[in-house]
Design a protein around this motif. Sequence first.
Motif, PDB file in Angstrom:
ATOM      1  N   ILE A  62      44.816  37.916  39.764  1.00 46.69           N
ATOM      2  CA  ILE A  62      44.968  36.493  39.404  1.00 46.69           C
ATOM      3  C   ILE A  62      44.991  36.325  37.893  1.00 46.69           C
ATOM      4  O   ILE A  62      45.860  35.635  37.336  1.00 46.69           O
ATOM      5  N   GLN A 118      47.911  35.323  35.092  1.00 43.32           N
ATOM      6  CA  GLN A 118      47.759  34.219  34.153  1.00 43.32           C
ATOM      7  C   GLN A 118      48.076  34.661  32.723  1.00 43.32           C
ATOM      8  O   GLN A 118      48.821  33.993  31.998  1.00 43.32           O
ATOM      9  N   TYR A 121      49.998  32.707  43.348  1.00 44.11           N
ATOM     10  CA  TYR A 121      49.849  31.252  43.472  1.00 44.11           C
ATOM     11  C   TYR A 121      48.680  30.753  42.633  1.00 44.11           C
ATOM     12  O   TYR A 121      48.810  29.791  41.857  1.00 44.11           O
ATOM     13  N   ILE A 122      47.507  31.402  42.754  1.00 45.11           N
ATOM     14  CA  ILE A 122      46.323  30.946  42.027  1.00 45.11           C
ATOM     15  C   ILE A 122      46.491  31.192  40.527  1.00 45.11           C
ATOM     16  O   ILE A 122      46.125  30.347  39.699  1.00 45.11           O
ATOM     17  N   GLY A 123      47.063  32.349  40.169  1.00 46.01           N
ATOM     18  CA  GLY A 123      47.260  32.646  38.758  1.00 46.01           C
ATOM     19  C   GLY A 123      48.169  31.642  38.080  1.00 46.01           C
ATOM     20  O   GLY A 123      47.875  31.167  36.972  1.00 46.01           O
ATOM     21  N   ARG A 180      48.734  28.595  39.132  1.00 48.51           N
ATOM     22  CA  ARG A 180      48.062  27.290  39.172  1.00 48.51           C
ATOM     23  C   ARG A 180      47.044  27.176  38.049  1.00 48.51           C
ATOM     24  O   ARG A 180      46.928  26.134  37.412  1.00 48.51           O
ATOM     25  N   TYR A 181      46.300  28.257  37.783  1.00 46.38           N
ATOM     26  CA  TYR A 181      45.366  28.252  36.662  1.00 46.38           C
ATOM     27  C   TYR A 181      46.098  28.053  35.337  1.00 46.38           C
ATOM     28  O   TYR A 181      45.599  27.411  34.419  1.00 46.38           O
ATOM     29  N   SER A 186      36.860  40.568  37.854  1.00 50.11           N
ATOM     30  CA  SER A 186      36.708  41.223  39.156  1.00 50.11           C
ATOM     31  C   SER A 186      35.291  41.740  39.387  1.00 50.11           C
ATOM     32  O   SER A 186      34.899  41.985  40.531  1.00 50.11           O
ATOM     33  N   SER A 234      42.178  41.537  43.965  1.00 53.39           N
ATOM     34  CA  SER A 234      42.943  40.288  43.963  1.00 53.39           C
ATOM     35  C   SER A 234      42.486  39.376  42.831  1.00 53.39           C
ATOM     36  O   SER A 234      43.310  38.706  42.184  1.00 53.39           O
ATOM     37  N   ILE A 235      41.154  39.330  42.584  1.00 50.63           N
ATOM     38  CA  ILE A 235      40.653  38.542  41.455  1.00 50.63           C
ATOM     39  C   ILE A 235      41.244  39.050  40.149  1.00 50.63           C
ATOM     40  O   ILE A 235      41.681  38.282  39.290  1.00 50.63           O
ATOM     41  N   GLU A 294      47.464  35.844  44.936  1.00 48.99           N
ATOM     42  CA  GLU A 294      47.145  36.061  43.523  1.00 48.99           C
ATOM     43  C   GLU A 294      48.138  35.351  42.611  1.00 48.99           C
ATOM     44  O   GLU A 294      47.760  34.747  41.602  1.00 48.99           O
TER      45      GLU A 294
END
Length: 415
Positions: A319, A323, A8-10, A12-13, A404, A315-316, A6
């Motif tokens: 993320i 962010q 890492y993706i957050g 990255r966004y 989510s 998890s969504i 979560e």
Amino acid sequence: MYKPLELYIGLRYTRAKRRNHFISFISLISMLGIMLGVVALIAVLSVMNGFHKEVRERILGMTSHATISSYQNNLREWQQAMELSTRHPNVVGQAPFIEAQTMLTNGQQVNGAILRGILPEYEPRVSEVGEHMLAGSLEQLRPGSFDIILGKELALLLGVGVGDKVTVVTPQIRITPAGAMPRLKRFTVSGIFEVGMGEYDRGLALIHMQDAARLLKLEDGVTGVRLKLDDLYLAPQVSRELAKQLPGVYRVSDWTFQHRNFFSALRTEKRMMSLILFLIVAVAAFNIVSTLVMVVTDKQSDIAILRTLGISPRSIMGIFIIQGATIGFVGTLLGIGGGILLSLNLESIVKSVEGLFDVNFLDPNIYYISTLPSDLHWDDVGMISISAFFITLVATLYPAWRASRTQPAEALRYE
């Protein structure tokens, strides 16, 4: 595999260059809004702290931290009270005084004032009036000379200067062949002071304590004994301890009681100003909501693919919380840095602006001060930082929850 996923993706966004540049622009505006809100909060509260400190120092420069008095307003054992108070480790100065409400007249000019009888050799121990003399000195007050020292505004209202005469009228009555008459006495103006507070510059007159005792017929008594402490914030505690130690019937009060309403008003003003300025941060937080809602709409297909790969709705949600929290954290961090720099250099910045535009924001003839005071409190900085980040964190909950709830089949139907 990066863990936690979560985070890492957050992140990255947050760093990614989106196809929709409008979303990036709104994110930047949200970050700048939070930064400006935090800067404004820190700077304004620092200025208010500075003003409160100036006012408190000016008031306590003329009044005592604590006062020992009698319920009959005639303390005869004042030498004993002074001796006992010296034994307290927090008491660093004592001075007896006599105080009464009077009227001062000069021809047709009449003005009410507090007449305070002092001992010039003791007064510097408890007040700073001797450091604010515009003319004359406290040492010029001698017993039997009937000299008087006036505040600057009071002297202007009466139209007198050093060497002129004023008449002091007391509320006490004396019987004469013409009937009952108030007691009055002519005094010679020997000095003028200015402390920067209208309450004292306009309404206080100083004379020698023996002259005050003769005028008010107090004989060997005084109104009370004023005390100065090594820490003014210990005044309530020291007052209670002295009240228990002193024999007989004494009344011990402190500055927090004597000026309770005034300082309560200052605290309320600061609290309400903080609440109003927090609305700036709240507006920026609403921008984060709109930003994340647009990001969720833009990333529908990405969310659906992640869901089909097995990522849970929690998890969504994490993320997009990360962010939004990143935007809030960066904005808060920049605001803290900017607010601290502005507060620490506010005086020089104001002087530069005044010189650049040839203006004077604080006229000393009106405000009694010529510079903008700033007193940075680190507890205020901490409170503002935590509150601002918490507001931005709360603002991310609805968009993250909405993300989510995305159904993969619905999101990928037209892909």
